[in-house]
Design a protein around this motif. Structure first.
Motif, PDB file in Angstrom:
ATOM      1  N   ALA A 264     -53.399  -6.307 -74.566  1.00 56.37           N
ATOM      2  CA  ALA A 264     -53.042  -6.737 -75.725  1.00 56.37           C
ATOM      3  C   ALA A 264     -51.876  -7.431 -76.218  1.00 56.37           C
ATOM      4  O   ALA A 264     -51.647  -8.333 -76.822  1.00 56.37           O
ATOM      5  CB  ALA A 264     -53.697  -5.644 -76.958  1.00 56.37           C
ATOM      6  N   CYS A 265     -50.751  -6.643 -75.517  1.00 60.54           N
ATOM      7  CA  CYS A 265     -49.388  -7.250 -75.720  1.00 60.54           C
ATOM      8  C   CYS A 265     -48.360  -7.246 -74.563  1.00 60.54           C
ATOM      9  O   CYS A 265     -47.486  -7.681 -74.715  1.00 60.54           O
ATOM     10  CB  CYS A 265     -48.684  -5.893 -76.974  1.00 60.54           C
ATOM     11  N   GLY A 266     -49.159  -6.909 -73.395  1.00 63.82           N
ATOM     12  CA  GLY A 266     -48.198  -7.011 -72.255  1.00 63.82           C
ATOM     13  C   GLY A 266     -47.238  -5.963 -71.769  1.00 63.82           C
ATOM     14  O   GLY A 266     -46.463  -6.076 -70.764  1.00 63.82           O
ATOM     15  N   THR A 267     -47.078  -4.868 -72.574  1.00 66.89           N
ATOM     16  CA  THR A 267     -46.292  -3.856 -72.370  1.00 66.89           C
ATOM     17  C   THR A 267     -46.936  -3.217 -71.105  1.00 66.89           C
ATOM     18  O   THR A 267     -47.995  -2.996 -70.915  1.00 66.89           O
ATOM     19  CB  THR A 267     -46.188  -2.883 -73.333  1.00 66.89           C
ATOM     20  N   ALA A 268     -45.927  -2.619 -70.181  1.00 65.96           N
ATOM     21  CA  ALA A 268     -46.529  -1.933 -69.125  1.00 65.96           C
ATOM     22  C   ALA A 268     -47.139  -0.398 -69.508  1.00 65.96           C
ATOM     23  O   ALA A 268     -46.299   0.414 -70.148  1.00 65.96           O
ATOM     24  CB  ALA A 268     -45.229  -1.679 -67.951  1.00 65.96           C
ATOM     25  N   ILE A 269     -48.092  -0.052 -68.917  1.00 64.55           N
ATOM     26  CA  ILE A 269     -48.835   1.203 -69.358  1.00 64.55           C
ATOM     27  C   ILE A 269     -49.102   2.091 -68.059  1.00 64.55           C
ATOM     28  O   ILE A 269     -49.600   1.467 -67.100  1.00 64.55           O
ATOM     29  CB  ILE A 269     -50.532   0.815 -69.738  1.00 64.55           C
ATOM     30  N   PRO A 270     -48.125   3.056 -67.927  1.00 60.76           N
ATOM     31  CA  PRO A 270     -48.354   3.846 -66.681  1.00 60.76           C
ATOM     32  C   PRO A 270     -49.629   4.320 -66.473  1.00 60.76           C
ATOM     33  O   PRO A 270     -50.295   4.981 -67.523  1.00 60.76           O
ATOM     34  CB  PRO A 270     -47.150   4.862 -66.870  1.00 60.76           C
ATOM     35  N   ILE A 271     -50.199   4.297 -65.252  1.00 57.82           N
ATOM     36  CA  ILE A 271     -51.521   5.051 -65.053  1.00 57.82           C
ATOM     37  C   ILE A 271     -51.414   5.628 -63.615  1.00 57.82           C
ATOM     38  O   ILE A 271     -50.589   5.377 -62.662  1.00 57.82           O
ATOM     39  CB  ILE A 271     -52.795   4.017 -64.998  1.00 57.82           C
ATOM     40  N   SER A 272     -52.437   6.668 -63.489  1.00 54.40           N
ATOM     41  CA  SER A 272     -52.592   7.032 -62.115  1.00 54.40           C
ATOM     42  C   SER A 272     -53.754   6.767 -61.642  1.00 54.40           C
ATOM     43  O   SER A 272     -54.994   6.880 -62.388  1.00 54.40           O
ATOM     44  CB  SER A 272     -52.642   8.462 -62.314  1.00 54.40           C
ATOM     45  N   PRO A 273     -53.887   6.022 -60.597  1.00 55.34           N
ATOM     46  CA  PRO A 273     -55.193   5.432 -59.919  1.00 55.34           C
ATOM     47  C   PRO A 273     -56.369   6.708 -60.028  1.00 55.34           C
ATOM     48  O   PRO A 273     -57.568   6.547 -60.050  1.00 55.34           O
ATOM     49  CB  PRO A 273     -54.892   4.922 -58.708  1.00 55.34           C
ATOM     50  N   LYS A 274     -55.835   7.838 -59.644  1.00 52.22           N
ATOM     51  CA  LYS A 274     -56.702   8.920 -59.421  1.00 52.22           C
ATOM     52  C   LYS A 274     -57.440   9.175 -60.744  1.00 52.22           C
ATOM     53  O   LYS A 274     -58.671   9.424 -60.700  1.00 52.22           O
ATOM     54  CB  LYS A 274     -56.049  10.027 -58.716  1.00 52.22           C
ATOM     55  N   ALA A 275     -56.779   9.493 -61.492  1.00 53.81           N
ATOM     56  CA  ALA A 275     -56.858   9.803 -63.051  1.00 53.81           C
ATOM     57  C   ALA A 275     -57.960   8.642 -63.413  1.00 53.81           C
ATOM     58  O   ALA A 275     -59.173   8.883 -64.196  1.00 53.81           O
ATOM     59  CB  ALA A 275     -55.890  10.001 -64.138  1.00 53.81           C
ATOM     60  N   LEU A 276     -57.658   7.276 -63.162  1.00 54.74           N
ATOM     61  CA  LEU A 276     -58.442   6.200 -63.646  1.00 54.74           C
ATOM     62  C   LEU A 276     -60.041   6.513 -63.067  1.00 54.74           C
ATOM     63  O   LEU A 276     -60.787   6.166 -63.633  1.00 54.74           O
ATOM     64  CB  LEU A 276     -58.004   4.785 -63.199  1.00 54.74           C
ATOM     65  N   ILE A 277     -59.966   6.499 -61.954  1.00 52.42           N
ATOM     66  CA  ILE A 277     -61.285   6.759 -61.039  1.00 52.42           C
ATOM     67  C   ILE A 277     -62.004   7.889 -61.687  1.00 52.42           C
ATOM     68  O   ILE A 277     -63.251   7.840 -61.934  1.00 52.42           O
ATOM     69  CB  ILE A 277     -61.045   7.114 -59.629  1.00 52.42           C
ATOM     70  N   MET A 278     -61.332   9.286 -61.986  1.00 54.81           N
ATOM     71  CA  MET A 278     -62.100  10.088 -62.632  1.00 54.81           C
ATOM     72  C   MET A 278     -62.531   9.901 -64.179  1.00 54.81           C
ATOM     73  O   MET A 278     -63.236  10.630 -64.823  1.00 54.81           O
ATOM     74  CB  MET A 278     -61.124  11.347 -62.819  1.00 54.81           C
TER      75      MET A 278
ATOM     76  N   GLU B 206     -60.428   8.800 -66.902  1.00 52.41           N
ATOM     77  CA  GLU B 206     -59.498   8.856 -67.777  1.00 52.41           C
ATOM     78  C   GLU B 206     -58.944   7.487 -68.461  1.00 52.41           C
ATOM     79  O   GLU B 206     -59.103   6.645 -67.618  1.00 52.41           O
ATOM     80  CB  GLU B 206     -58.269   9.506 -67.280  1.00 52.41           C
ATOM     81  N   HIS B 207     -58.828   7.352 -69.824  1.00 49.53           N
ATOM     82  CA  HIS B 207     -58.285   6.255 -70.455  1.00 49.53           C
ATOM     83  C   HIS B 207     -56.807   6.352 -70.770  1.00 49.53           C
ATOM     84  O   HIS B 207     -56.420   7.424 -70.767  1.00 49.53           O
ATOM     85  CB  HIS B 207     -58.862   6.072 -71.670  1.00 49.53           C
ATOM     86  N   PHE B 208     -56.189   5.395 -70.674  1.00 47.22           N
ATOM     87  CA  PHE B 208     -54.508   5.289 -70.887  1.00 47.22           C
ATOM     88  C   PHE B 208     -54.372   4.641 -72.057  1.00 47.22           C
ATOM     89  O   PHE B 208     -54.968   3.607 -72.475  1.00 47.22           O
ATOM     90  CB  PHE B 208     -54.069   4.941 -69.757  1.00 47.22           C
ATOM     91  N   THR B 209     -53.356   4.833 -72.863  1.00 46.11           N
ATOM     92  CA  THR B 209     -52.709   4.237 -74.097  1.00 46.11           C
ATOM     93  C   THR B 209     -51.703   3.421 -73.934  1.00 46.11           C
ATOM     94  O   THR B 209     -50.535   4.042 -73.429  1.00 46.11           O
ATOM     95  CB  THR B 209     -52.769   5.296 -75.175  1.00 46.11           C
ATOM     96  N   CYS B 210     -51.687   2.391 -74.637  1.00 43.43           N
ATOM     97  CA  CYS B 210     -50.316   1.568 -74.512  1.00 43.43           C
ATOM     98  C   CYS B 210     -49.306   2.348 -75.231  1.00 43.43           C
ATOM     99  O   CYS B 210     -49.552   2.555 -76.466  1.00 43.43           O
ATOM    100  CB  CYS B 210     -50.496  -0.131 -75.018  1.00 43.43           C
ATOM    101  N   PRO B 211     -48.112   2.360 -74.794  1.00 45.74           N
ATOM    102  CA  PRO B 211     -47.048   3.195 -75.522  1.00 45.74           C
ATOM    103  C   PRO B 211     -46.420   2.063 -76.864  1.00 45.74           C
ATOM    104  O   PRO B 211     -45.977   2.810 -77.506  1.00 45.74           O
ATOM    105  CB  PRO B 211     -45.875   3.320 -74.559  1.00 45.74           C
ATOM    106  N   ASN B 212     -46.869   0.833 -76.637  1.00 45.81           N
ATOM    107  CA  ASN B 212     -46.410  -0.058 -77.885  1.00 45.81           C
ATOM    108  C   ASN B 212     -47.491  -0.445 -78.792  1.00 45.81           C
ATOM    109  O   ASN B 212     -47.023  -0.113 -80.137  1.00 45.81           O
ATOM    110  CB  ASN B 212     -45.917  -1.337 -76.676  1.00 45.81           C
ATOM    111  N   CYS B 213     -48.609  -0.576 -78.605  1.00 42.05           N
ATOM    112  CA  CYS B 213     -49.682  -1.444 -79.457  1.00 42.05           C
ATOM    113  C   CYS B 213     -50.664   0.069 -79.497  1.00 42.05           C
ATOM    114  O   CYS B 213     -51.596  -0.287 -80.418  1.00 42.05           O
ATOM    115  CB  CYS B 213     -49.914  -2.621 -79.268  1.00 42.05           C
ATOM    116  N   LYS B 214     -50.647   0.987 -78.772  1.00 44.14           N
ATOM    117  CA  LYS B 214     -51.798   1.994 -78.803  1.00 44.14           C
ATOM    118  C   LYS B 214     -53.277   1.616 -78.391  1.00 44.14           C
ATOM    119  O   LYS B 214     -54.241   2.078 -78.712  1.00 44.14           O
ATOM    120  CB  LYS B 214     -51.763   2.724 -80.014  1.00 44.14           C
ATOM    121  N   ALA B 215     -53.127   0.475 -77.584  1.00 47.00           N
ATOM    122  CA  ALA B 215     -54.499  -0.238 -77.084  1.00 47.00           C
ATOM    123  C   ALA B 215     -54.899   0.751 -76.043  1.00 47.00           C
ATOM    124  O   ALA B 215     -53.971   1.375 -75.440  1.00 47.00           O
ATOM    125  CB  ALA B 215     -54.371  -1.384 -76.410  1.00 47.00           C
TER     126      ALA B 215
END
Length: 64
Positions: free
Chosen positions: A11-25, A27-36
């Motif tokens: 949505a906004c291009g801000t870097a979203i930190p993710i864990s590949p292992k958690a992603l596979i499990m 989990e969803h991750f939230t943008c620290p800027n726009c909350k997408a």
């Protein structure tokens, strides 16, 4: 070495930190800027896990 990486927010291009292992499990991750919120579609988990397994095999073979 950490297994956390970052991906650009679609949505906004801000870097979203993710864990590949958690992603596979599932989990969803939230943008620290726009909350997408980002995550994998149900069918995507297997594909990502396969790619991560192959990466691990390559790293093991290279002695990393």
């Amino acid at each position: 070495m950490t297994d956390e990486i970052s991906v650009p927010c679609p949505a906004c291009g801000t870097a979203i930190p993710i864990s590949p292992k958690a992603l596979i499990m599932g989990e969803h991750f939230t943008c620290p800027n726009c909350k997408a919120s980002i995550g994998l579609a149900e069918q995507g988990g297997g594909e990502v896990k396969g790619a991560m397994d192959k990466l691990g095999q390559l790293k093991d073979g290279a002695g990393v």
